[in-house]
Design an enzyme around this catalytic site. Structure first.
Site, PDB file in Angstrom:
ATOM      1  N   ASP A  13       0.858  -1.196   0.000  1.00 53.88           N
ATOM      2  CA  ASP A  13       0.000   0.000   0.000  1.00 53.88           C
ATOM      3  C   ASP A  13       0.891   1.243   0.000  1.00 53.88           C
ATOM      4  O   ASP A  13       0.594   2.252  -0.658  1.00 53.88           O
ATOM      5  CB  ASP A  13      -0.931  -0.003   1.230  1.00 53.88           C
ATOM      6  CG  ASP A  13      -2.307   0.562   0.928  1.00 53.88           C
ATOM      7  OD1 ASP A  13      -2.352   1.609   0.280  1.00 53.88           O
ATOM      8  OD2 ASP A  13      -3.321  -0.036   1.340  1.00 53.88           O
ATOM      9  N   HIS A  16       1.983   3.116  -3.254  1.00 50.41           N
ATOM     10  CA  HIS A  16       1.221   4.221  -3.858  1.00 50.41           C
ATOM     11  C   HIS A  16       1.861   5.563  -3.476  1.00 50.41           C
ATOM     12  O   HIS A  16       1.972   6.467  -4.296  1.00 50.41           O
ATOM     13  CB  HIS A  16      -0.227   4.226  -3.358  1.00 50.41           C
ATOM     14  CG  HIS A  16      -1.060   3.065  -3.824  1.00 50.41           C
ATOM     15  ND1 HIS A  16      -1.396   2.858  -5.139  1.00 50.41           N
ATOM     16  CD2 HIS A  16      -1.657   2.055  -3.122  1.00 50.41           C
ATOM     17  CE1 HIS A  16      -2.163   1.775  -5.243  1.00 50.41           C
ATOM     18  NE2 HIS A  16      -2.334   1.269  -4.035  1.00 50.41           N
ATOM     19  N   HIS A 195      -8.663  -4.118   7.011  1.00 55.82           N
ATOM     20  CA  HIS A 195      -7.650  -3.264   6.372  1.00 55.82           C
ATOM     21  C   HIS A 195      -8.239  -1.859   6.341  1.00 55.82           C
ATOM     22  O   HIS A 195      -9.294  -1.644   5.748  1.00 55.82           O
ATOM     23  CB  HIS A 195      -7.380  -3.785   4.953  1.00 55.82           C
ATOM     24  CG  HIS A 195      -6.474  -2.913   4.128  1.00 55.82           C
ATOM     25  ND1 HIS A 195      -5.116  -3.138   4.023  1.00 55.82           N
ATOM     26  CD2 HIS A 195      -6.731  -1.830   3.347  1.00 55.82           C
ATOM     27  CE1 HIS A 195      -4.576  -2.244   3.203  1.00 55.82           C
ATOM     28  NE2 HIS A 195      -5.540  -1.435   2.784  1.00 55.82           N
ATOM     29  N   HIS A 197      -7.933   2.624   6.196  1.00 51.65           N
ATOM     30  CA  HIS A 197      -7.219   3.840   5.784  1.00 51.65           C
ATOM     31  C   HIS A 197      -7.636   4.977   6.706  1.00 51.65           C
ATOM     32  O   HIS A 197      -8.719   4.965   7.294  1.00 51.65           O
ATOM     33  CB  HIS A 197      -7.522   4.172   4.321  1.00 51.65           C
ATOM     34  CG  HIS A 197      -6.705   3.344   3.368  1.00 51.65           C
ATOM     35  ND1 HIS A 197      -5.498   3.750   2.860  1.00 51.65           N
ATOM     36  CD2 HIS A 197      -6.903   2.090   2.876  1.00 51.65           C
ATOM     37  CE1 HIS A 197      -4.988   2.807   2.077  1.00 51.65           C
ATOM     38  NE2 HIS A 197      -5.825   1.780   2.068  1.00 51.65           N
ATOM     39  N   TYR A 286     -11.912   5.727  -3.768  1.00 50.15           N
ATOM     40  CA  TYR A 286     -10.746   4.839  -3.719  1.00 50.15           C
ATOM     41  C   TYR A 286      -9.464   5.626  -3.383  1.00 50.15           C
ATOM     42  O   TYR A 286      -9.113   6.588  -4.075  1.00 50.15           O
ATOM     43  CB  TYR A 286     -10.631   4.265  -5.131  1.00 50.15           C
ATOM     44  CG  TYR A 286      -9.925   2.968  -5.315  1.00 50.15           C
ATOM     45  CD1 TYR A 286     -10.075   1.916  -4.437  1.00 50.15           C
ATOM     46  CD2 TYR A 286      -9.109   2.784  -6.442  1.00 50.15           C
ATOM     47  CE1 TYR A 286      -9.421   0.719  -4.664  1.00 50.15           C
ATOM     48  CE2 TYR A 286      -8.465   1.593  -6.681  1.00 50.15           C
ATOM     49  CZ  TYR A 286      -8.628   0.569  -5.781  1.00 50.15           C
ATOM     50  OH  TYR A 286      -7.993  -0.608  -6.002  1.00 50.15           O
TER      51      TYR A 286
HETATM   52  C1  LIG Z   1      -5.308  -1.888  -4.894  1.00 51.70           C
HETATM   53  C2  LIG Z   1      -5.653  -1.228  -3.584  1.00 51.70           C
HETATM   54  O1  LIG Z   1      -4.674  -0.286  -3.244  1.00 51.70           O
HETATM   55  C3  LIG Z   1      -5.880  -2.269  -2.510  1.00 51.70           C
HETATM   56  C4  LIG Z   1      -6.041  -1.654  -1.161  1.00 51.70           C
HETATM   57  O2  LIG Z   1      -5.119  -1.628  -0.360  1.00 51.70           O
HETATM   58  C5  LIG Z   1      -7.302  -1.026  -0.805  1.00 51.70           C
HETATM   59  O3  LIG Z   1      -8.278  -1.133  -1.549  1.00 51.70           O
HETATM   60  O4  LIG Z   1      -7.327  -0.376   0.264  1.00 51.70           O
HETATM   61 MN   LIG Z   2      -5.319  -0.064   1.134  1.00 56.15          MN
END
Ligand SMILES: C[C@H](O)CC(=O)C(=O)O
Ligand SMILES: [Mn+2]
Length: 336
Positions: A13, A16, A195, A197, A286
């Site tokens: 991650d 990115h 998971h 963020h 996203y």
């Molecule tokens: C491809 C994405 O970055 C996967 C991920 O870590 C998320 O959806 O959060």
């Molecule tokens: Mn992620």
């Protein structure tokens, strides 16, 4: 109580945030530190998974194979995981990753599209890999719908299914509802993962809420290094889990040292919640759209927050990155 499996995503991650530019030497240094710190699973690949290196998703400096090999070589006890998004990565690349020593396959789909991962999950499970199904953008559907999708992944062979808050749009209550729905729907031997963020400042809090609701695979990243506002900060999460009475088996001071001395110097900018990152969580977009949206907004002279809010209204999902340019151009009143 089931033991927790601590998973680090700094080298996937986090890709990115560094525009997929980690070198094998950097991967080895971080992976060795995570291994010393007692992390169970270390995820390594392009930010968008195996085969992600492209104009669409960002070109990587080194191949997935070089980075996976460096991580495998650097660890003595942790398992190395790879991410695969069907449609981006291929079974051939997954087979290569396994031959290099990766033993956990994280197979990710949009939260309503588990069925596109049937072949990949079944193949990896048959090869003896531990398969974690990764239901991205989990905030977009109700808990019962998410649980049905999780059951599909379980039926294909996933040993763990994740609630993935790709947009950082969940808060502790909505995280717990989703984890509890999966926990109730899946067989006791299938683990639930979380998971998170940090776009709404809830990365660690949501991970704690997920664990309290039954998740036993829990993700974080050192210094929070991850897409947009980053992930749950792993070393902080470990301390908070221990303080909430959940043993992690990790060496907290070792993780603090790796975060401070190895990862922090590699970060192009501190992992803060800036206005674009906050807009991603608020709009429910996203996380990996952040840099694309900032670039498109600059090109067309519009506010990235307006681009992100419009993408959220249109319910644009991963794989539709080309829409970011369209939306920015439309807001500017010009042709893309
Ligand atoms: C491809 C994405 O970055 C996967 C991920 O870590 C998320 O959806 O959060
Ligand atoms: Mn992620």
């Amino acid at each position: 109580m089931t033991a927790l499996t601590l998973v680090d995503s700094s080298l996937r991650d986090g890709m990115h945030s560094v525009r997929h530019r980690f070198t094998p030497q950097q991967v080895a240094a971080v992976a060795a530190g995570l291994d010393r710190g007692g992390v169970d699973v270390i995820e390594v690949t392009h930010g968008d998974g195996l085969g992600g290196s492209s104009i669409q998703y960002g070109e990587a400096l080194h191949s997935d194979a070089e980075l996976i090999a460096a991580a495998v070589e650097a660890v003595s006890r942790a398992r190395v995981a790879v991410l695969l998004l069907p449609g981006i990565g291929t079974l051939r690349q997954l087979r290569e990753a396994q031959s290099l020593g990766a033993s956990v396959a994280r197979i990710a789909t949009h939260c309503t599209e588990a069925d596109i991962a049937a072949q990949q999950i079944a193949w990896a499970a048959e090869q003896g890999m531990h398969v974690a199904g990764f239901l991205m953008m989990s905030h977009m559907v109700q808990p019962a719908v998410l649980a049905e999708q999780a059951r599909l992944m379980e039926s294909y062979g996933a040993g763990t299914v994740y609630v993935v808050d790709s947009a950082g749009a969940l808060v502790p209550g909505t995280t717990a509802e989703r984890v509890a729905a999966l926990r109730a729907a899946l067989a006791p031997e299938t683990a639930v993962g979380i998971h998170t963020h940090n776009n709404l400042g809830c990365g660690v809090g949501n991970a704690l809420a997920g664990v309290a609701a039954g998740a036993t695979w829990v993700d974080g990243s050192l210094r929070g290094l991850g897409a947009s506002a980053g992930n749950a900060q792993l070393e902080v999460l470990v301390a908070a889990l221990e303080r909430s009475g959940r043993a992690t088996g990790a060496n907290l001071f070792e993780l603090m040292d790796v975060a401070e001395e190895v990862v922090a110097p590699l970060m192009p900018r501190p992992q803060v919640i800036d206005r674009s990152g906050l807009a991603i969580g608020y709009a429910g977009v996203y996380s990996s759209f952040l840099l694309h949206a900032e670039r498109a907004a600059e090109r067309y002279g519009v506010d990235p927050r307006d681009v992100l809010m419009e993408l959220g209204r249109r319910r644009v999902v991963g794989g539709q990155e080309d829409m970011i340019i369209n939306v920015a151009a439309e807001l500017a009143g010009v042709a893309a």
